[in-house]
Design a protein around this motif. Sequence first.
Motif, PDB file in Angstrom:
ATOM      1  N   ASP A   1       0.835  -1.196   0.000  1.00 41.80           N
ATOM      2  CA  ASP A   1       0.000   0.000   0.000  1.00 41.80           C
ATOM      3  C   ASP A   1       0.873   1.249   0.000  1.00 41.80           C
ATOM      4  N   ALA A  87      -1.424   6.088  -5.013  1.00 41.84           N
ATOM      5  CA  ALA A  87      -2.161   4.835  -4.862  1.00 41.84           C
ATOM      6  C   ALA A  87      -2.912   4.577  -6.168  1.00 41.84           C
ATOM      7  N   THR A  93       0.970   0.796  -5.668  1.00 41.51           N
ATOM      8  CA  THR A  93       1.422   2.181  -5.610  1.00 41.51           C
ATOM      9  C   THR A  93       2.292   2.478  -6.809  1.00 41.51           C
TER      10      THR A  93
END
Length: 133
Positions: A1, A87, A93
């Motif tokens: 993330d 994101a 990412t």
Amino acid sequence: DIETVFGYIRDYRNWPDVLAHVTRIEPEIDDGTLQSFRMHIAELGTGTEYFVQSWRYVNAQHHIIDFLQPRPPEGFTVHKGGWRFEAIGPGKTRLISFHGFQLDDKTSAEDSVALIRKHINAALNTWARWGNV
């Protein structure tokens, strides 16, 4: 993330444990937004040792890190750049890394671009493996 990927670049103190070419970090200033440190390097392939001075601006809210090296690697008179993090989906990412530099009169542009590219590729490949552990 995005927070994990951002943390890899923001948390420079961990780099010697992860990045093969970074041997030691000497933190100077770090208030979470402004960072200053010396990064000791063992050059990939040759083992030549040197250090760079790095000043960084970190904007955690917008996932921005910009840097200036007032003491860049040999051959450079200026090295600056940054990272942008975006994101792009669950657990994904996009990382954009950009570099600007000025060379001294004795340094070839091709060699300098190769040096920067070598370090960027080594770091990104390491972070990709680190993220999959």
